[in-house]
Design a protein around this motif. Structure first.
Motif, PDB file in Angstrom:
ATOM      1  N   TRP A  18      58.143 -16.124 -59.300  1.00 45.19           N
ATOM      2  CA  TRP A  18      59.220 -15.141 -59.197  1.00 45.19           C
ATOM      3  C   TRP A  18      59.403 -14.391 -60.508  1.00 45.19           C
ATOM      4  N   LEU A  19      59.247 -15.059 -61.637  1.00 48.81           N
ATOM      5  CA  LEU A  19      59.350 -14.395 -62.933  1.00 48.81           C
ATOM      6  C   LEU A  19      58.300 -13.292 -63.058  1.00 48.81           C
ATOM      7  N   LEU A  20      57.084 -13.574 -62.651  1.00 50.68           N
ATOM      8  CA  LEU A  20      56.015 -12.576 -62.693  1.00 50.68           C
ATOM      9  C   LEU A  20      56.326 -11.403 -61.765  1.00 50.68           C
ATOM     10  N   LEU A  21      56.773 -11.687 -60.554  1.00 51.27           N
ATOM     11  CA  LEU A  21      57.105 -10.620 -59.612  1.00 51.27           C
ATOM     12  C   LEU A  21      58.229  -9.734 -60.152  1.00 51.27           C
ATOM     13  N   TRP A  22      59.283 -10.366 -60.678  1.00 50.47           N
ATOM     14  CA  TRP A  22      60.426  -9.612 -61.195  1.00 50.47           C
ATOM     15  C   TRP A  22      60.055  -8.748 -62.398  1.00 50.47           C
ATOM     16  N   THR A  23      59.355  -9.309 -63.359  1.00 52.33           N
ATOM     17  CA  THR A  23      59.045  -8.518 -64.553  1.00 52.33           C
ATOM     18  C   THR A  23      58.061  -7.394 -64.234  1.00 52.33           C
ATOM     19  N   THR A  24      57.144  -7.633 -63.316  1.00 49.41           N
ATOM     20  CA  THR A  24      56.225  -6.564 -62.910  1.00 49.41           C
ATOM     21  C   THR A  24      57.006  -5.427 -62.265  1.00 49.41           C
ATOM     22  N   ASN A  58      56.949 -21.182 -49.875  1.00 56.11           N
ATOM     23  CA  ASN A  58      56.495 -20.033 -49.078  1.00 56.11           C
ATOM     24  C   ASN A  58      57.527 -18.909 -48.977  1.00 56.11           C
ATOM     25  N   GLY A  59      58.447 -18.847 -49.902  1.00 62.01           N
ATOM     26  CA  GLY A  59      59.509 -17.852 -49.837  1.00 62.01           C
ATOM     27  C   GLY A  59      59.011 -16.420 -49.874  1.00 62.01           C
ATOM     28  N   TYR A  60      58.065 -16.123 -50.762  1.00 65.77           N
ATOM     29  CA  TYR A  60      57.560 -14.756 -50.877  1.00 65.77           C
ATOM     30  C   TYR A  60      56.751 -14.373 -49.640  1.00 65.77           C
ATOM     31  N   SER A  61      55.854 -15.237 -49.203  1.00 65.86           N
ATOM     32  CA  SER A  61      55.041 -14.914 -48.029  1.00 65.86           C
ATOM     33  C   SER A  61      55.896 -14.824 -46.767  1.00 65.86           C
ATOM     34  N   ASN A  62      56.935 -15.655 -46.667  1.00 67.83           N
ATOM     35  CA  ASN A  62      57.846 -15.565 -45.518  1.00 67.83           C
ATOM     36  C   ASN A  62      58.622 -14.247 -45.542  1.00 67.83           C
ATOM     37  N   LEU A  80      65.200  -4.058 -55.237  1.00 68.81           N
ATOM     38  CA  LEU A  80      66.180  -4.470 -54.226  1.00 68.81           C
ATOM     39  C   LEU A  80      65.518  -5.317 -53.149  1.00 68.81           C
ATOM     40  N   TRP A  81      64.279  -4.993 -52.784  1.00 66.94           N
ATOM     41  CA  TRP A  81      63.539  -5.821 -51.822  1.00 66.94           C
ATOM     42  C   TRP A  81      63.324  -7.217 -52.402  1.00 66.94           C
ATOM     43  N   LEU A  82      62.902  -7.303 -53.664  1.00 61.36           N
ATOM     44  CA  LEU A  82      62.703  -8.609 -54.292  1.00 61.36           C
ATOM     45  C   LEU A  82      63.992  -9.415 -54.331  1.00 61.36           C
ATOM     46  N   CYS A  83      65.098  -8.750 -54.603  1.00 59.51           N
ATOM     47  CA  CYS A  83      66.382  -9.443 -54.661  1.00 59.51           C
ATOM     48  C   CYS A  83      66.720 -10.036 -53.291  1.00 59.51           C
ATOM     49  N   ASN A  87      66.914 -13.974 -52.494  1.00 59.26           N
ATOM     50  CA  ASN A  87      68.144 -14.518 -51.923  1.00 59.26           C
ATOM     51  C   ASN A  87      67.859 -15.352 -50.678  1.00 59.26           C
ATOM     52  N   ARG A  88      66.870 -14.953 -49.913  1.00 56.11           N
ATOM     53  CA  ARG A  88      66.476 -15.767 -48.750  1.00 56.11           C
ATOM     54  C   ARG A  88      65.972 -17.128 -49.215  1.00 56.11           C
ATOM     55  N   CYS A  89      65.237 -17.155 -50.316  1.00 50.18           N
ATOM     56  CA  CYS A  89      64.764 -18.431 -50.876  1.00 50.18           C
ATOM     57  C   CYS A  89      65.940 -19.280 -51.333  1.00 50.18           C
ATOM     58  N   PHE A  90      66.902 -18.644 -51.986  1.00 45.94           N
ATOM     59  CA  PHE A  90      68.090 -19.374 -52.433  1.00 45.94           C
ATOM     60  C   PHE A  90      68.825 -19.976 -51.240  1.00 45.94           C
ATOM     61  N   GLN A  91      68.977 -19.190 -50.178  1.00 45.72           N
ATOM     62  CA  GLN A  91      69.653 -19.701 -48.975  1.00 45.72           C
ATOM     63  C   GLN A  91      68.884 -20.877 -48.393  1.00 45.72           C
TER      64      GLN A  91
END
Length: 116
Positions: A18-24, A58-62, A80-83, A87-91
């Motif tokens: 997630w860190l890599l996805l966010w910073t990219t 599997n949060g990102y692939s889901n 905003l899509w990443l957020c 958030n789905r992963c957090f839930q």
């Protein structure tokens, strides 16, 4: 396990992913050119979700499966899509979600150092 919601420090693959996805996303151009869009599509649409175990598994692939691939027409849409995806992963993990406001996300993930 420390969540990226509290810190950018990570000790496991899911947080690092997630860190890599966010910073990219944070350092992507505000409005990418055609070539930049192609590069972002390749990165985000073909990104291999290595988070296979634990509460974020599997949060990102889901998210891609359920919401479609991340939009790369603008940095704002992408972040905003990443957020929403995170958030789905957090839930899924039973953790509180974060507010998805672009003005909050930018200072969280992109330093105001004028680097790019």
């Amino acid at each position: 396990m420390t969540s990226l919601a509290q810190s950018n420090e990570t000790t496991e693959i899911c947080g690092a992913q997630w860190l890599l996805l966010w910073t990219t996303a944070a350092y992507a151009p505000e409005v990418p050119s055609k070539d930049e869009k192609a590069g972002l599509e390749t990165f985000f649409h073909k990104f291999q979700d290595l988070c296979r175990h634990g509460p974020y598994a599997n949060g990102y692939s889901n998210a891609i499966r359920d919401q479609g691939p991340p939009p790369v027409s603008s940095r704002r849409e992408l972040m905003l899509w990443l957020c929403m995806a995170e958030n789905r992963c957090f839930q899924q993990a039973g953790l509180p979600t974060q507010r998805c406001r672009y003005t909050d996300l930018m200072p969280r993930w992109r330093y105001a150092d004028g680097y790019l």
